[in-house]
Design an enzyme around this catalytic site. Structure first.
Site, PDB file in Angstrom:
ATOM      1  N   ASP A  21       0.840  -1.232  -0.191  1.00 34.89           N
ATOM      2  CA  ASP A  21       0.010  -0.008   0.047  1.00 34.89           C
ATOM      3  C   ASP A  21       0.892   1.170   0.075  1.00 34.89           C
ATOM      4  O   ASP A  21       1.922   1.283   0.561  1.00 34.89           O
ATOM      5  CB  ASP A  21      -1.008   0.044   1.219  1.00 34.89           C
ATOM      6  CG  ASP A  21      -2.199   1.032   1.210  1.00 34.89           C
ATOM      7  OD1 ASP A  21      -2.530   1.145   0.061  1.00 34.89           O
ATOM      8  OD2 ASP A  21      -2.717   1.464   2.023  1.00 34.89           O
ATOM      9  N   ASN A  69     -11.125  -2.582  -5.357  1.00 30.75           N
ATOM     10  CA  ASN A  69     -10.262  -1.699  -6.059  1.00 30.75           C
ATOM     11  C   ASN A  69     -11.011  -1.367  -7.220  1.00 30.75           C
ATOM     12  O   ASN A  69     -10.699  -0.230  -8.116  1.00 30.75           O
ATOM     13  CB  ASN A  69      -8.783  -2.129  -6.231  1.00 30.75           C
ATOM     14  CG  ASN A  69      -8.066  -1.941  -5.081  1.00 30.75           C
ATOM     15  OD1 ASN A  69      -6.952  -2.671  -4.812  1.00 30.75           O
ATOM     16  ND2 ASN A  69      -8.311  -1.126  -4.051  1.00 30.75           N
ATOM     17  N   TRP A  70     -12.060  -2.161  -7.599  1.00 32.29           N
ATOM     18  CA  TRP A  70     -12.797  -1.527  -8.732  1.00 32.29           C
ATOM     19  C   TRP A  70     -13.649  -0.166  -8.570  1.00 32.29           C
ATOM     20  O   TRP A  70     -13.951   0.390  -9.592  1.00 32.29           O
ATOM     21  CB  TRP A  70     -13.970  -2.432  -9.085  1.00 32.29           C
ATOM     22  CG  TRP A  70     -13.463  -3.814  -9.604  1.00 32.29           C
ATOM     23  CD1 TRP A  70     -13.309  -4.859  -8.844  1.00 32.29           C
ATOM     24  CD2 TRP A  70     -12.918  -4.200 -10.793  1.00 32.29           C
ATOM     25  NE1 TRP A  70     -12.600  -5.927  -9.549  1.00 32.29           N
ATOM     26  CE2 TRP A  70     -12.243  -5.589 -10.635  1.00 32.29           C
ATOM     27  CE3 TRP A  70     -12.420  -3.733 -12.173  1.00 32.29           C
ATOM     28  CZ2 TRP A  70     -11.607  -6.243 -11.586  1.00 32.29           C
ATOM     29  CZ3 TRP A  70     -11.847  -4.450 -13.063  1.00 32.29           C
ATOM     30  CH2 TRP A  70     -11.454  -5.716 -12.798  1.00 32.29           C
TER      31      TRP A  70
HETATM   32  C1  IPE Z   1      -5.251  -2.717  -0.151  1.00 29.42           C
HETATM   33  O1  IPE Z   1      -4.996  -1.367  -0.444  1.00 29.42           O
HETATM   34  C2  IPE Z   1      -5.548  -3.469  -1.376  1.00 29.42           C
HETATM   35  C3  IPE Z   1      -4.079  -3.520  -2.049  1.00 29.42           C
HETATM   36  C4  IPE Z   1      -2.907  -3.277  -1.626  1.00 29.42           C
HETATM   37  C5  IPE Z   1      -4.159  -4.326  -3.416  1.00 29.42           C
HETATM   38  P1  IPE Z   1      -6.122  -0.209  -0.417  1.00 29.42           P
HETATM   39  O2  IPE Z   1      -5.580   1.025  -0.774  1.00 29.42           O
HETATM   40  O3  IPE Z   1      -7.235  -0.594  -1.490  1.00 29.42           O
HETATM   41  O4  IPE Z   1      -6.781  -0.499   0.866  1.00 29.42           O
HETATM   42  P2  IPE Z   1      -7.705   0.552   1.763  1.00 29.42           P
HETATM   43  O5  IPE Z   1      -9.121   1.088   0.865  1.00 29.42           O
HETATM   44  O6  IPE Z   1      -6.958   1.924   2.220  1.00 29.42           O
HETATM   45  O7  IPE Z   1      -8.451  -0.228   2.857  1.00 29.42           O
HETATM   46  C1  IPE Z   2      -1.712   0.155  -3.173  1.00 23.22           C
HETATM   47  O1  IPE Z   2      -1.533   1.554  -3.339  1.00 23.22           O
HETATM   48  C2  IPE Z   2      -1.782  -0.237  -4.565  1.00 23.22           C
HETATM   49  C3  IPE Z   2      -3.348  -0.766  -5.000  1.00 23.22           C
HETATM   50  C4  IPE Z   2      -4.145  -0.866  -4.135  1.00 23.22           C
HETATM   51  C5  IPE Z   2      -3.591  -1.265  -6.321  1.00 23.22           C
HETATM   52  P1  IPE Z   2      -2.668   2.661  -3.241  1.00 23.22           P
HETATM   53  O2  IPE Z   2      -2.894   2.846  -4.879  1.00 23.22           O
HETATM   54  O3  IPE Z   2      -3.746   2.020  -2.347  1.00 23.22           O
HETATM   55  O4  IPE Z   2      -1.903   3.957  -2.702  1.00 23.22           O
HETATM   56  P2  IPE Z   2      -2.392   5.022  -1.718  1.00 23.22           P
HETATM   57  O5  IPE Z   2      -2.942   3.926  -0.567  1.00 23.22           O
HETATM   58  O6  IPE Z   2      -3.754   5.603  -2.366  1.00 23.22           O
HETATM   59  O7  IPE Z   2      -1.176   5.627  -1.410  1.00 23.22           O
HETATM   60 MG    MG Z   3      -3.953   2.421  -0.566  1.00 24.44          MG
END
Ligand code: IPE
Ligand code: IPE
Ligand code: MG
Length: 236
Positions: A21, A69-70
């Site tokens: 993350d 994530n969608w």
């Molecule tokens: C968790 O991160 C999913 C991945 C790293 C693929 P998110 O950024 O989606 O999680 P939330 O929304 O902060 O809980």
């Molecule tokens: C994790 O990084 C990767 C995915 C969830 C695909 P993020 O895209 O969630 O990055 P932040 O949390 O917004 O910084």
């Molecule tokens: Mg994130």
């Protein structure tokens, strides 16, 4: 070539899970587009896989895209799908040189056909590699995986419902439960990762954003794990 491994070291985690993350914040802090952070995240993943392989960790689960994530913008989602497909395809030399065997967990049916095709090809073509086994969790959600496991169990219909039988219908029953789960990027939550398998995992939450992760961070996390006392509900 892959470095010498010490899989018999009982102080090492056999299976490490990582919630990668912080890519978006890494980019935003630099006035870059979020997608640039995801590209850097791939480089971090390669560094971390190599270091864990060197240390002798046998299994690694990388959370790349969740079933939630969608909800992101069309632009970010399609960039991420294309990034997954392209990187699976372009890294065959990397897998071969490091003897990396790839697996996928998550809901394949919900992925675009080209991503599904790359997943099928890479899992087939790396099948014979004997180094670290890497589970790429794409369109993965712990609740979704548990529901799909129940459906498979129901379809077979012949086994008693026990913890062991349900676990055998999860996406990668050959992976042991994760001993250690690392979440980078400062948030302290599970975000639907490995809900069933993490019942007794040790957790490390790191404030460092994923694209900044390097081999020293991996070694420090493993060293911290080695100081933990695991109890599994027993008396001490
Ligand atoms: C968790 O991160 C999913 C991945 C790293 C693929 P998110 O950024 O989606 O999680 P939330 O929304 O902060 O809980
Ligand atoms: C994790 O990084 C990767 C995915 C969830 C695909 P993020 O895209 O969630 O990055 P932040 O949390 O917004 O910084
Ligand atoms: Mg994130």
């Amino acid at each position: 070539m892959s470095a010498e491994t010490t899989p018999s070291d009982p102080t090492l985690p056999r299976h490490v899970g990582i919630i990668m993350d912080g890519n978006g914040r890494w980019a935003t802090e630099r006035n870059l587009r979020r997608t640039r952070g995801h590209q850097e995240g791939v480089e971090a993943a390669k560094r971390v896989v190599i270091e864990l392989e060197k240390l002798g960790v046998e299994f690694l689960s990388l959370y790349a895209f969740s079933t939630e994530n969608w909800r992101r913008t069309e632009e970010e989602v399609s960039f991420l799908m294309a990034l997954v497909a392209r990187n699976l395809r372009d890294h065959y030399d990397f897998y071969r040189e490091n003897r990396i065997r790839l697996h996928h967990s998550g809901d394949l049916a919900g992925l675009p056909p080209d991503v599904r095709a790359e997943i099928a090809a890479v899992t087939r073509d790396t099948e014979g590699y004997s180094g670290i086994q890497v589970n790429l969790a794409v369109n993965y959600g712990g609740r979704n995986e548990i529901i799909r496991a129940f459906k498979r169990w129901g379809d077979r219909g012949d086994a008693d419902l026990t913890e062991q039988t349900l676990a055998s219908f999860l996406d990668l029953p050959q992976f042991p439960d994760p001993d250690l789960i690392i979440r980078t990027g400062g948030e302290q939550r599970i975000s639907n990762f490995l809900l069933w398998q993490s019942a007794y995992s040790e957790w490390i939450f790191s404030p460092k954003l994923w694209p900044d992760w390097c081999d020293e961070d991996v070694r420090a996390a493993i060293a911290e794990y080695q100081h933990r006392v695991r109890n599994f509900g027993g008396d001490r």
